[in-house]
Enzyme design. Structure first.
Site, PDB file in Angstrom:
ATOM      1  N   GLU A 187       0.829  -1.211   0.000  1.00 27.19           N
ATOM      2  CA  GLU A 187       0.000   0.000   0.000  1.00 27.19           C
ATOM      3  C   GLU A 187       0.867   1.266   0.000  1.00 27.19           C
ATOM      4  OE1 GLU A 187      -2.659  -0.530   3.307  1.00 27.19           O
ATOM      5  OE2 GLU A 187      -4.013  -1.812   2.152  1.00 27.19           O
ATOM      6  N   GLU A 226      -6.411  -7.735  -0.894  1.00 33.29           N
ATOM      7  CA  GLU A 226      -6.973  -7.778   0.456  1.00 33.29           C
ATOM      8  C   GLU A 226      -8.468  -7.502   0.335  1.00 33.29           C
ATOM      9  OE1 GLU A 226      -4.996  -5.187   3.205  1.00 33.29           O
ATOM     10  OE2 GLU A 226      -2.989  -5.875   2.621  1.00 33.29           O
TER      11      GLU A 226
END
Ligand SMILES: [Zn+2]
Length: 674
Positions: free
Chosen positions: A142, A312
């Site tokens: 991320e 995710e």
């Protein structure tokens, strides 16, 4: 189509691992992602490597026929490294150092950190070069989460000056391009230009836009370092990165050029709280907004024009939004189907088990902390059983393109000109209207070849070059159907106002110019009407209004507000060559957006449904049609033909999904049962 999970074996005693993998395999999971934040476990002090545990975990996964995705562990440089080389730390605009203690505390432009990255990544990829169960790598984690794309340290100051000099060559060129005579901001050398720190009023918009571009480019370059190290060792591995939803500071298109596979992290009930303009409804708190999630799916599918992964997927309640509601019954299964319908080839839930320690104790897993199955586990088993049946799935093709551009996002974020102006949300208003007619959308960069699209929607193309204007004009002349939204054609690529009236080089295409613009507060009624008067309905808009001066174009909408703008033109339509250009000068609420999208689809010959209710969406892939209900209502589909159903049937319950065998969108209508 595959389902998987993110697993942190290092958080648990090794004697549990086999039981965990056995349960994953029993649930139908095919992929496991590991090693994400494990630097201090892999290397407890400099050059003291401990790989046996990860070797064992990868081997065990393979024994249960699961493929492993490994991660470079660079999102969490360990304490010994920070103490050894403190110059790797990021700084806030005011010079505050972002200290060790959480994650993402390193600077992308730190030479020291790039050396350390090269060292750990090389060691890791060499270790697993010939391991058959490792199929690919996720770079870092991320990029930019916690507002870390933009750093303001001395490393970044040096790199910013080099980046500017490389772009502009001479300081005179930069002064001219930015217009630095304003407020006496002329520079005599690149060495005078700092990252934009605290200052009494706002910074120069050209400087801010360049700092946004430079910061994003810094991440692109850092990601490329990982990708090259991985590919050097084993070119058969895929390289991916897990982007985030509606993320404001990182150009995902540019990062993706160095990836084989784009993936992103989807948390629908979190995003609908912290990345949404309105207060979420009860149903949105339970399942999120399908259009908000869908636009991210379509953005990341469009980044490489190929299937993507959800790396995710929200497994239940999560720890980081303001509120942490339990998802609706079945929502975790619904999300996997929704991603598949939008073009995902794999969905990995985050995480396997709720962890006992650290910052994410309040984040659910598929299993509870005692190892027993949680709500998401049952949903995951069902989704895996249903989706694994599909086998290999095609790439999703879309007849409509929505043009999205980070330069426009950054420029409009710097000068929103209204507290409630938000580029993502404006795009979402147009995107949601296309989706509400059951039509797939590609969210693509304006430089994409548009020839394959039946219709193109382009809200807020704020910075427009002459070359882009020429391409859009050629698209319409060749028969394309184009809908432009407000704040288009205002500036040049340096974030300077164009001397020609808005929309600058697009004025001839739309047959009109913008005479005035204004922003308005939400407590004032803001409405327009159709000019034809055949439709006397009042349509609401919000925040932004432009008064158009039509020349060749036909006025389409006029303001109806009993105020200074009343009667003035708000939208125009212009026939050009074999196509049509429509310019809408307001930010439309959903009724108005739908009233613009439906004729666009019909002119373009795009098959579509009747207007679907909020929360109910459809998607076509592989010749099947997914019907996905993000609401607590029950709906029944009204379709001419008898259909066979792969999953469910024509009645779709709350937070449920059905898959029809065949394309059913054209003319599809639904009725609410309760
Ligand atoms: Zn820095």
């Amino acid at each position: 189509m595959s389902i998987g999970v993110c697993y942190f074996p290092e958080h648990w005693p090794q004697e549990r691992w086999e039981n965990d993998f056995e349960q994953m395999a029993a649930a139908g999971l095919e992929y496991v992602r590991m090693g994400e934040f494990s630097w201090s476990t892999l290397e407890s002090e400099r050059n003291e490597f401990e790989f046996d545990w990860l070797d064992d975990a990868v081997e065990l996964a393979g024994e249960y026929d699961m493929q492993t995705v490994l991660c470079t562990p660079t999102a969490t440089p360990p304490k010994w490294l920070v103490d050894d080389r403190p110059e790797i730390l990021q700084e806030d605009p005011d010079g505050t150092v972002r200290e060790f203690g959480s994650r993402r505390h390193y600077c992308f432009n730190s030479t020291a950190y790039r050396e350390e990255t090269e060292r750990i990544v090389t060691t890791l990829v060499d270790r697993y070069a010939d391991t058959p169960h490792v199929v690919g790598w996720q770079t870092d984690n991320e990029f930019g989460c916690h507002r870390t794309v933009r750093c303001y340290c001395d490393n970044c100051a040096v790199a910013f000056r080099e980046w500017l000099e490389n772009k502009y060559d001479t300081i005179e060129t930069l002064n001219d391009a930015w217009g630095t005579t304003f407020w006496s901001q002329r520079y005599t050398s690149f060495q005078e230009i700092d990252p934009p720190g605290p200052t009494p009023a706002e910074h120069h918009p050209s400087r801010l836009l360049e700092y946004a571009r430079f910061s994003s480019d810094s991440v692109v370059s850092y990601n490329r370092l990982h990708a090259e190290l991985i590919r050097d060792v084993n070119p058969d591995w895929f390289v991916t990165h897990n982007f985030m939803g509606r993320f404001p500071t990182l150009d995902a298109y540019a990062v993706s050029e160095d990836l084989d596979l784009v993936s992103w992290d989807s948390y629908p009930t979190g995003f609908v709280q912290d990345r949404y303009q309105a207060d979420p409804t009860r149903d949105q708190l339970r399942a999120g907004d399908p259009d908000q999630v869908g636009m991210d799916h379509d953005l990341y599918r469009g980044a490489l024009d190929r299937p993507f992964w959800v790396m995710e997927q929200q497994p239940g309640d999560v720890n980081w939004p303001p509120l942490c509601p339990q998802p609706g019954e079945g929502a975790m299964r619904l999300w996997a189907h929704h991603a598949t319908a939008h073009g995902a080839d794999a969905v990995l839930y985050f995480r396997w088990r709720r962890c006992l320690e650290g910052q994410e104790q309040y984040h659910a897993g598929l299993r509870k902390q005692d190892g027993s199955p949680d709500r998401g586990y049952h949903d995951t088993m069902q989704a895996a059983a249903e989706l694994n049946e599909l086998g290999d799935v095609d790439h999703v093709g879309a007849p409509v393109a929505l043009l999205f551009d980070y330069d426009n996002l950054w420029a409009l974020s710097e000068q929103p000109h209204a507290p409630t102006f938000d580029y993502w949300s404006l795009l979402g208003s147009f995107y949601g209207a296309v989706r509400a007619y059951g039509v797939q959308v590609d969210v693509v960069h304006p430089t994409t070849d548009l020839g394959e699209y039946d219709a193109v929607v382009a809200p807020a193309l704020h910075l427009v070059t002459n070359e882009l204007a020429d391409r859009l004009t050629a698209y319409v002349e060749a028969g394309g159907e184009l809908l432009l939204g407000p704040r288009t054609g205002v500036k040049d690529e340096h974030n300077r106002l164009r001397p020609a009236p808005q929309p600058g080089p697009l004025a001839e295409l739309i047959g009109a110019t913008v005479d005035q613009h204004e922003s308005l507060p939400s407590h004032i009624d803001t409405t327009v009407q159709r000019v034809t008067k055949q439709d006397t309905k009042q349509y609401a808009f919000r925040t932004w209004a432009e008064w158009l001066a039509a020349e060749d174009a036909r006025p389409l909408l006029a303001y109806d507000m009993d105020d200074v703008e009343s009667g003035r033109t708000a939208a125009v339509q212009n026939a050009v060559g074999n196509g049509t250009a429509v310019y809408c000068g307001v930010w439309p609420e959903s009724d108005l957006a739908a009233s613009l999208i439906r004729p666009l689809l019909e002119r373009a010959g795009v098959p579509h449904s009747e207007l679907l209710p909020d929360g109910l969406r459809v998607g076509e892939r592989n010749g099947h049609t997914w019907v996905m209900n993000f609401s607590s209502n029950r709906y029944r589909l009204i379709s001419d033909a008898d259909r066979s159903w792969l999953v469910g049937g024509p009645t779709v319950d709350a937070f449920d999904v059905a898959i029809a065998d065949g394309a059913i969108v054209d003319g599809l209508a639904v009725t609410r049962l309760g």
